[in-house]
Design a protein around this motif. Structure first.
Motif, PDB file in Angstrom:
ATOM      1  N   LEU A 150     -23.335  31.911  53.652  1.00  0.00           N
ATOM      2  CA  LEU A 150     -23.731  32.874  52.632  1.00  0.00           C
ATOM      3  C   LEU A 150     -24.568  32.197  51.553  1.00  0.00           C
ATOM      4  O   LEU A 150     -24.179  31.160  51.008  1.00  0.00           O
ATOM      5  CB  LEU A 150     -22.496  33.510  51.994  1.00  0.00           C
ATOM      6  CG  LEU A 150     -21.580  34.297  52.936  1.00  0.00           C
ATOM      7  CD1 LEU A 150     -20.428  34.912  52.153  1.00  0.00           C
ATOM      8  CD2 LEU A 150     -22.351  35.370  53.681  1.00  0.00           C
ATOM      9  N   THR A 172     -22.375  36.918  45.295  1.00  0.00           N
ATOM     10  CA  THR A 172     -21.836  35.635  45.732  1.00  0.00           C
ATOM     11  C   THR A 172     -22.248  34.549  44.744  1.00  0.00           C
ATOM     12  O   THR A 172     -23.318  34.606  44.151  1.00  0.00           O
ATOM     13  CB  THR A 172     -22.346  35.271  47.135  1.00  0.00           C
ATOM     14  OG1 THR A 172     -23.793  35.307  47.143  1.00  0.00           O
ATOM     15  CG2 THR A 172     -21.818  36.223  48.180  1.00  0.00           C
ATOM     16  N   VAL A 185     -22.702  42.133  46.753  1.00  0.00           N
ATOM     17  CA  VAL A 185     -21.374  42.278  47.353  1.00  0.00           C
ATOM     18  C   VAL A 185     -20.705  43.533  46.799  1.00  0.00           C
ATOM     19  O   VAL A 185     -20.941  43.915  45.648  1.00  0.00           O
ATOM     20  CB  VAL A 185     -20.497  41.036  47.056  1.00  0.00           C
ATOM     21  CG1 VAL A 185     -19.116  41.184  47.663  1.00  0.00           C
ATOM     22  CG2 VAL A 185     -21.166  39.772  47.570  1.00  0.00           C
ATOM     23  N   VAL A 230     -18.390  29.031  48.802  1.00  0.00           N
ATOM     24  CA  VAL A 230     -18.962  30.222  48.173  1.00  0.00           C
ATOM     25  C   VAL A 230     -17.825  31.162  47.795  1.00  0.00           C
ATOM     26  O   VAL A 230     -16.847  31.303  48.541  1.00  0.00           O
ATOM     27  CB  VAL A 230     -19.947  30.939  49.122  1.00  0.00           C
ATOM     28  CG1 VAL A 230     -20.477  32.225  48.487  1.00  0.00           C
ATOM     29  CG2 VAL A 230     -21.103  30.018  49.474  1.00  0.00           C
ATOM     30  N   TRP A 231     -17.931  31.789  46.639  1.00  0.00           N
ATOM     31  CA  TRP A 231     -16.958  32.788  46.216  1.00  0.00           C
ATOM     32  C   TRP A 231     -17.703  33.999  45.662  1.00  0.00           C
ATOM     33  O   TRP A 231     -18.930  34.049  45.688  1.00  0.00           O
ATOM     34  CB  TRP A 231     -15.993  32.211  45.183  1.00  0.00           C
ATOM     35  CG  TRP A 231     -16.640  31.682  43.942  1.00  0.00           C
ATOM     36  CD1 TRP A 231     -16.929  32.366  42.801  1.00  0.00           C
ATOM     37  CD2 TRP A 231     -17.077  30.333  43.717  1.00  0.00           C
ATOM     38  NE1 TRP A 231     -17.523  31.535  41.879  1.00  0.00           N
ATOM     39  CE2 TRP A 231     -17.624  30.280  42.406  1.00  0.00           C
ATOM     40  CE3 TRP A 231     -17.063  29.162  44.485  1.00  0.00           C
ATOM     41  CZ2 TRP A 231     -18.143  29.109  41.864  1.00  0.00           C
ATOM     42  CZ3 TRP A 231     -17.582  28.002  43.936  1.00  0.00           C
ATOM     43  CH2 TRP A 231     -18.114  27.986  42.644  1.00  0.00           C
ATOM     44  N   VAL A 232     -16.982  34.968  45.166  1.00  0.00           N
ATOM     45  CA  VAL A 232     -17.576  36.211  44.656  1.00  0.00           C
ATOM     46  C   VAL A 232     -17.231  36.354  43.183  1.00  0.00           C
ATOM     47  O   VAL A 232     -16.091  36.113  42.775  1.00  0.00           O
ATOM     48  CB  VAL A 232     -17.054  37.433  45.443  1.00  0.00           C
ATOM     49  CG1 VAL A 232     -17.548  38.736  44.803  1.00  0.00           C
ATOM     50  CG2 VAL A 232     -17.503  37.352  46.899  1.00  0.00           C
ATOM     51  N   ILE A 280     -12.872  33.829  48.994  1.00  0.00           N
ATOM     52  CA  ILE A 280     -12.951  34.363  50.357  1.00  0.00           C
ATOM     53  C   ILE A 280     -11.973  33.584  51.229  1.00  0.00           C
ATOM     54  O   ILE A 280     -12.070  32.353  51.347  1.00  0.00           O
ATOM     55  CB  ILE A 280     -14.383  34.260  50.907  1.00  0.00           C
ATOM     56  CG1 ILE A 280     -15.356  35.019  49.995  1.00  0.00           C
ATOM     57  CG2 ILE A 280     -14.448  34.812  52.330  1.00  0.00           C
ATOM     58  CD1 ILE A 280     -16.810  34.843  50.377  1.00  0.00           C
ATOM     59  N   ILE A 324     -20.530  42.565  52.454  1.00  0.00           N
ATOM     60  CA  ILE A 324     -21.777  41.883  52.126  1.00  0.00           C
ATOM     61  C   ILE A 324     -22.941  42.752  52.582  1.00  0.00           C
ATOM     62  O   ILE A 324     -23.028  43.120  53.757  1.00  0.00           O
ATOM     63  CB  ILE A 324     -21.854  40.502  52.804  1.00  0.00           C
ATOM     64  CG1 ILE A 324     -20.637  39.642  52.428  1.00  0.00           C
ATOM     65  CG2 ILE A 324     -23.140  39.784  52.437  1.00  0.00           C
ATOM     66  CD1 ILE A 324     -20.613  39.164  51.024  1.00  0.00           C
TER      67      ILE A 324
END
Length: 292
Positions: free
Chosen positions: A279, A57, A285, A197-199, A269, A221
């Motif tokens: 998060l 994340t 992830v 929040v992103w990945v 997300i 997650i």
């Protein structure tokens, strides 16, 4: 007779083995067929899925630093506290800065009085001393007042900057000040982690063949395995991770060994998040991109 009697049981065992052997072969063949069919079915169902465990994340952590130096007189936030944009984080002793502002204000008053004086002299020169008119007008156009007003604006800003405010909504992190701490201009005192929040998934270059922005992604997650997150591919970085490292590889020197590179992929997300489970940045992830 004894020899014949001894051979009879052996012949019976051989006959039994011959009867069992074909049955075992059929069972083994059946198991192989089941495994092959199951493997083919699994491949068919998941052939368009690309996954990796090299993903984390990510988010924005804004470093907050004061514009002016001084001792911290008030600290109004605690670790991991949520703040809104504009909330006061801390205050710096402003007595020196207020004194400088008052001096700048006095300089402006003096400059304005001088302008008024030169204006009066200019009017007098027009009537009684025409030869001195140009001199009086030149004095009237001096830049002292502008300089004084600029210094006053700067001094007023310095007083305002003794109050440190949150630049965005988010959680207080990396707080490294206490009441009484001396801080300097530009020194990071806290960080504010924004809610978004992103990945970032580091896929192998060989996994990018059919990957495109907009494709759906299932996100698992490690910290919250019960969360069913879904998102989509936002973008692919135009450069491998090694390219932007502190010491990028020099492939033109020495013996070359081909290594599979990884490319960061940004995944947003879309659904599945819970307000009571924000998060943290840096969680492990496992995203799965559907490339069909």
């Amino acid at each position: 007779m004894a020899a014949d009697e001894g051979k009879a049981p052996e012949d019976g065992q051989d006959k039994q083995k011959k009867e069992v052997s074909p049955r075992r072969k059929l069972i083994l063949i059946g198991l192989v067929v089941v495994v092959v069919v199951a493997g083919a079915l699994y491949w068919f169902l998941h052939r368009n899925e690309v996954e990796t465990d090299d993903a984390f994340t990510a988010g924005r952590a804004v470093a907050v630093a004061p514009h002016v130096s001084g001792y911290v007189t008030e600290l109004l936030v605690n670790d991991n506290q949520f703040v809104h944009q504009g909330d006061v984080i801390a205050r710096i002793d402003d007595r020196n800065w207020r004194a400088q502002r008052d001096q700048a204000a006095a300089a402006v008053d003096i400059a304005r009085a001088q302008v008024q004086n030169y204006t009066l002299l200019s009017e007098v020169a027009k009537k009684n001393f025409p030869g001195h008119l140009m001199v009086a007008q030149g004095q009237l156009q001096q830049a002292t007042l502008n300089q004084a007003e600029a210094k006053l604006r700067e001094a007023e800003l310095n007083v305002e900057w003794t109050t440190i405010r949150a630049p965005h909504d988010g959680w207080i992190s990396q707080r490294n000040i206490e009441r009484g701490t001396y801080v300097t201009a530009g020194q990071t005192v806290v960080s504010v982690v924004e809610p978004e929040v992103w990945v970032v998934a580091n896929y192998k270059e060989t996994q990018l063949t059919h990957m495109r922005p907009g494709q759906k992604v299932d996100i698992a997650i490690d910290a919250y395995p019960f969360l069913k997150l879904r998102g989509h591919v936002d973008s692919l970085q135009l450069g491998t991770g090694a390219t932007f490292s502190a010491f990028p590889p020099e492939n033109a020197t020495g013996n070359y060994v081909k290594i599979v590179q990884r490319v960061p992929v940004k995944i947003l997300i879309d659904e599945g998040l819970r307000a009571d489970l924000p998060l943290s940045i840096g969680l492990s992830v496992e995203p799965t991109v559907h490339t069909e």
